[in-house]
Write a protein that holds these residues in place. Sequence first.
Motif, PDB file in Angstrom:
ATOM      1  N   GLY A  36      69.948  52.022  33.624  1.00 52.41           N
ATOM      2  CA  GLY A  36      69.337  51.755  34.729  1.00 52.41           C
ATOM      3  C   GLY A  36      69.091  53.265  35.176  1.00 52.41           C
ATOM      4  N   HIS A  37      67.441  53.981  34.238  1.00 49.36           N
ATOM      5  CA  HIS A  37      66.816  54.518  34.824  1.00 49.36           C
ATOM      6  C   HIS A  37      65.542  55.187  33.756  1.00 49.36           C
ATOM      7  CE1 HIS A  37      70.117  55.780  37.151  1.00 49.36           C
ATOM      8  NE2 HIS A  37      71.012  56.596  36.170  1.00 49.36           N
ATOM      9  N   VAL A  38      65.892  54.248  32.641  1.00 52.88           N
ATOM     10  CA  VAL A  38      64.446  54.696  31.945  1.00 52.88           C
ATOM     11  C   VAL A  38      63.779  53.313  32.620  1.00 52.88           C
ATOM     12  CG1 VAL A  38      63.184  54.133  29.718  1.00 52.88           C
ATOM     13  CG2 VAL A  38      65.603  56.104  29.550  1.00 52.88           C
ATOM     14  N   VAL A  39      64.008  52.602  32.528  1.00 53.72           N
ATOM     15  CA  VAL A  39      63.731  51.420  33.277  1.00 53.72           C
ATOM     16  C   VAL A  39      64.198  50.433  34.863  1.00 53.72           C
ATOM     17  CG1 VAL A  39      63.551  48.592  32.800  1.00 53.72           C
ATOM     18  CG2 VAL A  39      63.945  49.782  30.986  1.00 53.72           C
ATOM     19  N   ALA A  40      64.898  51.239  35.417  1.00 56.01           N
ATOM     20  CA  ALA A  40      65.682  51.192  36.581  1.00 56.01           C
ATOM     21  C   ALA A  40      65.233  49.959  37.480  1.00 56.01           C
ATOM     22  CB  ALA A  40      64.457  52.263  37.146  1.00 56.01           C
ATOM     23  N   ASP A  41      65.758  49.010  36.406  1.00 59.64           N
ATOM     24  CA  ASP A  41      66.699  48.357  37.236  1.00 59.64           C
ATOM     25  C   ASP A  41      67.096  46.777  36.491  1.00 59.64           C
ATOM     26  OD1 ASP A  41      65.401  45.278  37.355  1.00 59.64           O
ATOM     27  OD2 ASP A  41      64.455  45.265  38.284  1.00 59.64           O
ATOM     28  N   VAL A  43      68.372  44.082  35.360  1.00 55.75           N
ATOM     29  CA  VAL A  43      68.418  42.896  35.338  1.00 55.75           C
ATOM     30  C   VAL A  43      66.670  43.092  34.411  1.00 55.75           C
ATOM     31  CG1 VAL A  43      67.162  40.592  35.332  1.00 55.75           C
ATOM     32  CG2 VAL A  43      68.853  41.333  36.826  1.00 55.75           C
ATOM     33  N   ARG A  44      66.011  43.309  34.235  1.00 50.09           N
ATOM     34  CA  ARG A  44      64.943  43.641  33.267  1.00 50.09           C
ATOM     35  C   ARG A  44      65.252  45.033  32.750  1.00 50.09           C
ATOM     36  NH1 ARG A  44      60.287  47.488  33.079  1.00 50.09           N
ATOM     37  NH2 ARG A  44      58.671  46.563  31.922  1.00 50.09           N
ATOM     38  N   GLY A  45      66.267  45.916  32.515  1.00 50.02           N
ATOM     39  CA  GLY A  45      66.088  46.850  32.180  1.00 50.02           C
ATOM     40  C   GLY A  45      67.506  46.098  30.889  1.00 50.02           C
ATOM     41  N   GLN A  46      68.783  44.940  31.425  1.00 48.00           N
ATOM     42  CA  GLN A  46      69.004  44.275  29.921  1.00 48.00           C
ATOM     43  C   GLN A  46      68.761  43.900  29.308  1.00 48.00           C
ATOM     44  OE1 GLN A  46      73.321  43.160  31.219  1.00 48.00           O
ATOM     45  NE2 GLN A  46      73.052  41.464  30.653  1.00 48.00           N
ATOM     46  N   ALA A  47      67.738  43.447  29.703  1.00 49.66           N
ATOM     47  CA  ALA A  47      66.857  42.201  29.275  1.00 49.66           C
ATOM     48  C   ALA A  47      65.967  43.061  27.661  1.00 49.66           C
ATOM     49  CB  ALA A  47      65.845  41.572  30.146  1.00 49.66           C
ATOM     50  N   LEU A  48      65.534  43.947  28.326  1.00 46.26           N
ATOM     51  CA  LEU A  48      64.061  44.626  27.462  1.00 46.26           C
ATOM     52  C   LEU A  48      66.125  45.403  26.319  1.00 46.26           C
ATOM     53  CD1 LEU A  48      62.360  46.199  29.775  1.00 46.26           C
ATOM     54  CD2 LEU A  48      61.398  45.174  27.490  1.00 46.26           C
ATOM     55  N   TRP A  49      66.675  45.701  26.886  1.00 47.87           N
ATOM     56  CA  TRP A  49      67.247  46.501  25.854  1.00 47.87           C
ATOM     57  C   TRP A  49      67.677  45.144  24.844  1.00 47.87           C
ATOM     58  CZ3 TRP A  49      68.544  50.864  24.280  1.00 47.87           C
ATOM     59  CH2 TRP A  49      69.358  51.085  23.489  1.00 47.87           C
ATOM     60  N   GLY A  50      67.993  43.885  24.937  1.00 47.74           N
ATOM     61  CA  GLY A  50      68.460  43.010  24.237  1.00 47.74           C
ATOM     62  C   GLY A  50      67.571  42.353  23.612  1.00 47.74           C
ATOM     63  N   ASP A  51      65.890  42.418  24.051  1.00 45.70           N
ATOM     64  CA  ASP A  51      65.341  42.999  22.984  1.00 45.70           C
ATOM     65  C   ASP A  51      64.589  43.744  21.766  1.00 45.70           C
ATOM     66  OD1 ASP A  51      64.007  40.307  24.604  1.00 45.70           O
ATOM     67  OD2 ASP A  51      62.833  41.612  25.865  1.00 45.70           O
ATOM     68  N   ALA A  90      65.299  61.012  12.340  1.00 48.60           N
ATOM     69  CA  ALA A  90      63.898  61.194  13.011  1.00 48.60           C
ATOM     70  C   ALA A  90      63.806  60.290  14.303  1.00 48.60           C
ATOM     71  CB  ALA A  90      62.842  60.293  11.611  1.00 48.60           C
ATOM     72  N   ALA A  91      64.237  58.541  14.113  1.00 46.93           N
ATOM     73  CA  ALA A  91      64.080  58.415  15.035  1.00 46.93           C
ATOM     74  C   ALA A  91      64.961  58.649  16.546  1.00 46.93           C
ATOM     75  CB  ALA A  91      64.655  56.360  14.985  1.00 46.93           C
ATOM     76  N   CYS A  92      66.208  59.268  16.288  1.00 43.64           N
ATOM     77  CA  CYS A  92      67.468  59.634  17.154  1.00 43.64           C
ATOM     78  C   CYS A  92      66.525  60.608  17.981  1.00 43.64           C
ATOM     79  CB  CYS A  92      68.578  60.232  16.561  1.00 43.64           C
ATOM     80  SG  CYS A  92      69.982  58.933  16.023  1.00 43.64           S
ATOM     81  N   PHE A  93      65.741  61.955  17.249  1.00 41.43           N
ATOM     82  CA  PHE A  93      64.949  62.666  17.841  1.00 41.43           C
ATOM     83  C   PHE A  93      63.805  61.928  19.183  1.00 41.43           C
ATOM     84  CE2 PHE A  93      66.629  65.287  14.328  1.00 41.43           C
ATOM     85  CZ  PHE A  93      67.268  66.197  15.221  1.00 41.43           C
ATOM     86  N   GLY A  94      62.927  61.132  18.597  1.00 40.01           N
ATOM     87  CA  GLY A  94      62.429  60.693  19.220  1.00 40.01           C
ATOM     88  C   GLY A  94      62.693  60.143  20.805  1.00 40.01           C
ATOM     89  N   LEU A  95      64.361  59.756  20.253  1.00 39.62           N
ATOM     90  CA  LEU A  95      64.899  58.764  21.748  1.00 39.62           C
ATOM     91  C   LEU A  95      64.963  60.941  23.806  1.00 39.62           C
ATOM     92  CD1 LEU A  95      67.683  56.749  20.946  1.00 39.62           C
ATOM     93  CD2 LEU A  95      65.355  56.319  21.255  1.00 39.62           C
ATOM     94  N   TRP A  96      64.788  61.860  22.765  1.00 36.99           N
ATOM     95  CA  TRP A  96      64.724  62.689  23.762  1.00 36.99           C
ATOM     96  C   TRP A  96      62.713  62.523  25.215  1.00 36.99           C
ATOM     97  CZ3 TRP A  96      66.375  66.996  26.295  1.00 36.99           C
ATOM     98  CH2 TRP A  96      65.442  67.439  26.725  1.00 36.99           C
ATOM     99  N   PHE A  97      61.814  61.635  24.274  1.00 37.67           N
ATOM    100  CA  PHE A  97      61.331  61.379  25.647  1.00 37.67           C
ATOM    101  C   PHE A  97      61.131  59.812  26.229  1.00 37.67           C
ATOM    102  CE2 PHE A  97      59.295  63.371  21.366  1.00 37.67           C
ATOM    103  CZ  PHE A  97      58.645  64.135  21.861  1.00 37.67           C
ATOM    104  N   ALA A  98      63.192  59.466  25.804  1.00 40.83           N
ATOM    105  CA  ALA A  98      63.281  58.815  27.520  1.00 40.83           C
ATOM    106  C   ALA A  98      63.014  59.131  28.962  1.00 40.83           C
ATOM    107  CB  ALA A  98      64.334  57.673  26.858  1.00 40.83           C
ATOM    108  N   VAL A  99      62.759  59.556  29.728  1.00 36.31           N
ATOM    109  CA  VAL A  99      61.526  60.299  30.635  1.00 36.31           C
ATOM    110  C   VAL A  99      62.748  59.034  31.223  1.00 36.31           C
ATOM    111  CG1 VAL A  99      60.655  61.640  30.255  1.00 36.31           C
ATOM    112  CG2 VAL A  99      59.992  59.397  31.107  1.00 36.31           C
ATOM    113  N   PRO A 100      63.402  59.437  33.135  1.00 42.68           N
ATOM    114  CA  PRO A 100      63.688  58.659  34.112  1.00 42.68           C
ATOM    115  C   PRO A 100      62.302  57.538  35.188  1.00 42.68           C
ATOM    116  CG  PRO A 100      64.526  60.059  34.350  1.00 42.68           C
ATOM    117  CD  PRO A 100      63.864  60.409  33.341  1.00 42.68           C
ATOM    118  N   ASN A 101      62.299  56.010  34.490  1.00 44.33           N
ATOM    119  CA  ASN A 101      61.297  55.242  35.029  1.00 44.33           C
ATOM    120  C   ASN A 101      60.015  55.976  34.166  1.00 44.33           C
ATOM    121  OD1 ASN A 101      62.668  54.527  37.622  1.00 44.33           O
ATOM    122  ND2 ASN A 101      62.840  57.409  38.027  1.00 44.33           N
ATOM    123  N   ALA A 102      60.651  55.389  33.059  1.00 43.09           N
ATOM    124  CA  ALA A 102      59.131  55.469  32.135  1.00 43.09           C
ATOM    125  C   ALA A 102      57.736  54.885  32.304  1.00 43.09           C
ATOM    126  CB  ALA A 102      59.889  55.689  30.729  1.00 43.09           C
TER     127      ALA A 102
END
Length: 447
Positions: A36-41, A43-51, A90-102
């Motif tokens: 809803g916010h990192v991708v902010a779309d 349909v596209r966000g659900q598709a990317l999450w699936g990918d 280590a990967a979990c800490f990297g998710l901090w960089f998931a800003v809105p409208n990345a």
Amino acid sequence: MQAGFKGRFGWAMYDWAAQPFFTIIFTFIFGPYFVGHVVADEVRGQALWGDTQTIAGLIMAFMAPVLGSLADATGPRKPWVLGFTLLCIAACFGLWFAVPNADGGTLALVIACVVLGVIGAEFSIVFNNAMLPDLAKNGQVGRLSGFGWAMGYVGGLIALIIMLIVTGQMPGVPGPSFPEGSFIAERLAGPFSGIWFLIFIIPFMIWTPDTPKLVNDRVQAIRDGLKDLRHTIATLPQRPNIFRFLIARMIYYDGLNAIFAFGGIYVAAQFGWGLTELGLFGIVALIAGIPGSLVGGWLDDRIGSKATLFLSVGGLTLVVIGLISVGDGMVFFAVPMDFPTPDDGLFASTAEQVVMLMTAVLGIVAGPAQAASRSMVTRLAPPDRLGQYFGLFSLSGKVTAFLAPFAIARVTEASESSRIGISVIIIFLIVGLAILSTVREEQDAEV
């Protein structure tokens, strides 16, 4: 290896430690935020999450059996568990960089961290599962497996509550406030899950006994292990029970994982839920999952893993049908109900209350579906090859793990409807149950 209560409890604490990665990141907090916010779309966000699930599934599909075979040949499993756990952290800490409208680069980094986190968590689970039959008291693998899942639900529940309190999202509990539009609470989901994993894996590492070292020549052991794996794979079709079970599990588990990956996303989109509502949605599922897992473990040892799976996966199918029936002002496809409005209270609408009831049922039936699946492996696989077969078990959960997310992503894009896209899950669950019906709960003859 001999394990007392402390050793078995330490093994169950692994589930406690690992569950928030799936609960907070995948199901209730980070996944919906990503869409809803990192991708902010939507349909596209659900598709990317699936990918992201597609990429992780393809990598794991080919590596899990190999790693399981190496562990069988060399002995100890805990070093493998620890190594892959640290990768996940280590990967979990990297998710901090998931800003809105990345932007594109940030989005690629976030996707890479999600993929590496899944790989780390799932590979560590392969080796943790392989320890189950040696630790179970008097062969009660169903009860220990169910107890582990119940501990996972308790850990996930407590972690989710703490996460909501710390980030100021728990209704009625004062907490810190963050700048409008910063989504700091959602971005903290990754680091928080990583810290939780790091702390609570310690009892497992200290208390749980490991398989002793089997050989001194590790290079030769690796060669022998890979040779034995090739033989196992080549002769697998001649072991009809374990072969059919792995195929059945491959299909229904793909659907089960998709429920957790996309269920919260779908409901949030229908009701316009934010972090608070999603967090409470998760709490209800986790609370219901605790008795569900314990009762499922008892049923597993009483009526068998196969019967337990039929009850739980059948229940999941009904829940998915119920969830996708919600939309366009209707529940159960044709019953009009009031949906939330901007001025009403928390879960004030009838439609939301119905969905929360469905969520409780989801929690009750999900735990036994997962716990009985892993105990089924211990009932069907040769005891001296459990690492191999849990690797194949992981493979069966991942070789087509990309398929449900891929199908959901493509159907969502083609139909421009998240409801039609997520309905694909029902097909996976029903086909998996049909194949499971052909499995006999007994070990195949050695070939």
